[in-house]
Design a protein around this motif. Structure first.
Motif, PDB file in Angstrom:
ATOM      1  N   HIS A 107     -13.855   0.494  -0.316  1.00 30.94           N
ATOM      2  CA  HIS A 107     -12.836   1.645  -0.432  1.00 30.94           C
ATOM      3  C   HIS A 107     -13.213   2.719   0.354  1.00 30.94           C
ATOM      4  O   HIS A 107     -14.192   2.688   0.875  1.00 30.94           O
ATOM      5  N   GLN A 112      -2.703   9.838  -1.498  1.00 32.02           N
ATOM      6  CA  GLN A 112      -1.176   9.179  -1.794  1.00 32.02           C
ATOM      7  C   GLN A 112      -0.962   8.368  -0.669  1.00 32.02           C
ATOM      8  O   GLN A 112      -0.437   7.341  -1.043  1.00 32.02           O
ATOM      9  N   ILE A 114      -3.080   5.034  -0.757  1.00 32.86           N
ATOM     10  CA  ILE A 114      -2.860   4.265  -2.031  1.00 32.86           C
ATOM     11  C   ILE A 114      -1.455   3.773  -2.003  1.00 32.86           C
ATOM     12  O   ILE A 114      -1.159   2.441  -2.337  1.00 32.86           O
ATOM     13  N   ALA A 115      -0.473   4.284  -1.280  1.00 35.94           N
ATOM     14  CA  ALA A 115       0.777   3.620  -0.842  1.00 35.94           C
ATOM     15  C   ALA A 115       0.537   2.511   0.123  1.00 35.94           C
ATOM     16  O   ALA A 115       1.666   1.401   0.014  1.00 35.94           O
ATOM     17  N   ARG A 116      -0.264   2.343   0.833  1.00 40.36           N
ATOM     18  CA  ARG A 116      -0.755   1.447   1.916  1.00 40.36           C
ATOM     19  C   ARG A 116      -1.440   0.193   1.351  1.00 40.36           C
ATOM     20  O   ARG A 116      -1.815  -0.586   1.789  1.00 40.36           O
ATOM     21  N   GLY A 117      -1.910   0.555  -0.058  1.00 43.70           N
ATOM     22  CA  GLY A 117      -2.676  -0.642  -0.717  1.00 43.70           C
ATOM     23  C   GLY A 117      -4.118  -0.503  -0.404  1.00 43.70           C
ATOM     24  O   GLY A 117      -4.861  -1.317  -0.557  1.00 43.70           O
ATOM     25  N   VAL A 118      -4.504   0.742  -0.014  1.00 43.13           N
ATOM     26  CA  VAL A 118      -6.168   1.077   0.089  1.00 43.13           C
ATOM     27  C   VAL A 118      -6.841   1.398  -0.998  1.00 43.13           C
ATOM     28  O   VAL A 118      -6.314   2.496  -1.397  1.00 43.13           O
ATOM     29  N   PRO A 119      -7.814   0.895  -1.424  1.00 46.39           N
ATOM     30  CA  PRO A 119      -8.648   1.376  -2.686  1.00 46.39           C
ATOM     31  C   PRO A 119      -9.214   2.862  -2.250  1.00 46.39           C
ATOM     32  O   PRO A 119      -9.926   2.701  -1.386  1.00 46.39           O
TER      33      PRO A 119
END
Length: 566
Positions: free
Chosen positions: A404, A419, A422-427
């Motif tokens: 992460h 933000q 998270i929108a890119r799917g990164v923890p």
């Protein structure tokens, strides 16, 4: 020349005193008080002759101070800390008044004098705190917002104190007289809100159509002082009327212009007020009662600071915040001077008690900056003694953290980065010690560890050993260095991106293991330039090439110097 020569002496002395205070990084009002001591009747040299006439002019300064306070009043500014500000501050003031009353009785003062002591010490200094926070670069932190919110409510509390306290000087009158004064104030406030909200803004609209800056300033001043005089005719405080006028005017579309126009006038007449405070300071009294003054200063700083810390803690603020608020707001404020003058003019307090509180207030103001600076080392000492303090975490995955990105600092920059990732799917997991950020993270579903990112236990709770990247958005160099050192101990292969100041800071951070650096002010300047050039019709690719050259000029020397050293 009479009063004209007195005013000239005061202004010149205030200028010199203000320059000394500025040089010593103290609030200007302390310089003005120092000037008043020098030109006052208790010292030799250039002395003001018409002290009483200057005092009368200073009353206008008090009215304009409260008029400007009314103009600045906004419930919106209290919203982020409304609980502790609107409800915690009255609790703090009540406890401090009780504490001050007990201290006054212990020092041998009667019941009325002790009540005044408690009321005077219940107020803290907005000017001193703002100056201290700005000097230390702490504006915008949660602790600063808590302090400012509580200070706003304290400043507003001056009004009812000015109305009610003088009534206690007549024991025979009792509660009926106090109730009558409060009833008159409430009736006047209701009338002003009902009528003034319709009349005053309309008057300003009419005057503004003439586009005369001078007439607009005159009308604003006339409203503030005129309403104050009307309240005086009704048997209420002149300053109370000025405050109500400012509060009514704050609801109009012209409030910001009115405030900007009235501020210079307020500062000049306020200068007269604080100089008169200094003129009334008797150095002989200070010398004779230095022991009692220092004892009272110690009692106030310890007792009042503890009350602030306790109240803030009870309202749900933890970690460094109670300590910061307790040390920051433990002094006595400038509006205590205003309240004390009301007590002296109404014969509610004796000249000796007035001098005692005047000296005590000045001492507490002077000690505030170094006392506030102890917050960080004392908190660090506390953390060292209590290593196993429980950590608050929000939204952390049950399966644990791995691969992460850790974001140290959950302010605006950190929030935007989180933000996008998270929108890119990164923890992502955020580390922050701001109570407001914790609330927002809970609502947004963002994983967060509550604490200081430079602490080993906090970084451990954020899963630094298993993290892929660390992004540091905190601007303070010493804090960033501590975070980097602790993080690399836990994970030597961690990729680190950090915010930086100038070129020298960039070199320091590269030397200790930061991989990529960003200078926010520089990047913001480039983006503003890009927008301007686009509006002028310059091709976007040409702008990008120019921006790359400018970036290279800033960043390349740091990276090249590092490569050469290897």
């Amino acid at each position: 020349m009479g009063i004209a020569s007195d005013i000239a002496i005061i202004v010149v002395a205030a200028l010199l005193g203000g320059m000394i205070a500025q040089r010593l990084k103290q609030p200007l009002i302390l310089g003005y008080i120092l000037a008043g001591i020098v030109v006052g009747p208790h010292t030799g040299g250039f002395t003001v002759e018409s002290v009483h006439d200057i005092e009368l002019l200073a009353e206008i300064g008090v009215a304009l101070l409260l008029f400007a306070l009314g103009l600045e009043f906004s419930l919106h500014s209290l919203r982020p800390v409304r609980g502790v500000a609107l409800f915690g501050t009255p609790v703090q003031m009540a406890l401090t008044i009780i504490f001050g009353y007990g201290a006054g009785r212990w020092l041998g003062y009667d019941a009325v004098g002790s009540l005044w002591i408690g009321s005077l010490i219940s107020l803290s200094s907005t000017m001193v705190i703002l100056k201290t926070l700005m000097t230390r670069g702490l504006m915008g932190t949660l602790s600063s917002r808590v302090m400012i919110g509580m200070l706003i409510v304290q400043d507003l509390a001056v009004i009812p104190l000015m109305i009610v306290l003088p009534q206690f000087s007549d024991p025979k009158a009792g509660l009926p007289l106090v109730a009558w004064a409060a009833l008159k104030a409430l009736a006047f406030l209701t009338l002003m809100i009902a009528v003034g909200v319709r009349v005053i803004p309309g008057l300003l609209v009419y005057i503004s159509r003439w586009n005369s800056r001078e007439l607009f300033l005159l009308s604003v001043t006339a409203i503030g002082l005129g309403v104050g005089y009307i309240t005086y005719l009704f048997g209420l405080s002149f300053a109370f009327g000025a405050f109500v006028a400012g509060m009514v005017l704050s609801e109009s579309d012209y409030s910001h212009q009115a405030l900007s126009d009235i501020v210079p006038l307020r500062d000049i007449f306020g200068l007269l007020f604080f100089v008169t405070i200094g003129m009334l300071l008797d150095l002989n009294f200070l010398w004779r009662h230095i022991g009692e003054i220092l004892l009272l200063v110690a009692i106030i700083l310890i007792g009042k600071g503890s009350i602030f810390a306790l109240v803030v803690r009870l309202f749900g603020y933890h970690n460094i915040i109670p300590l910061a608020v307790g040390l920051g707001l433990s002094q006595v404020g400038e509006f205590s001077f205003v309240l004390a003058r009301v007590g002296l003019s109404s014969n509610s307090i004796s000249p000796d008690l007035y001098s005692l509180m005047l000296n005590t207030t000045i001492f507490t103001m002077l000690i505030t900056p170094p006392l506030s600076a102890l917050t960080t080392p004392l908190y660090a000492l506390r953390k060292k003694w209590f290593r196993h303090e429980p950590l608050d975490t929000i939204n952390l995955p049950d399966t644990g953290l791995s691969g992460h990105v850790i974001i140290a600092g959950g302010g605006q920059t950190g929030k935007y980065v989180a933000q996008v990732l998270i929108a890119r799917g990164v923890p992502v997991v955020v580390i922050d010690h701001n109570n407001q950020q914790m609330t927002e993270a809970r609502k947004a579903g963002i994983p967060l560890v509550f604490g200081d990112a430079d602490k080993h236990l906090v970084l451990e709770a954020a899963g630094t050993e298993r993290a892929k990247m660390l992004i540091i958005t905190i601007p303070t160099l010493m804090t960033v260095k501590a975070i980097v050192e602790q993080a690399l101990r836990l994970n030597p292969s961690l990729y680190i991106v950090a915010r930086s100041g100038g070129r020298e800071q960039m070199r320091i951070l590269r030397d200790i293991g930061v991989h990529d650096l960003v200078q926010p002010e520089f990047e913001a300047g480039l983006e503003i330039t890009r927008q301007a050039l686009l509006a002028m019709g310059v091709d976007d690719s040409e702008i990008s090439r120019q921006a790359d050259k400018v970036r290279e000029a800033l960043y390349a020397p740091v990276y090249e110097a590092e490569s050469e050293s290897r």
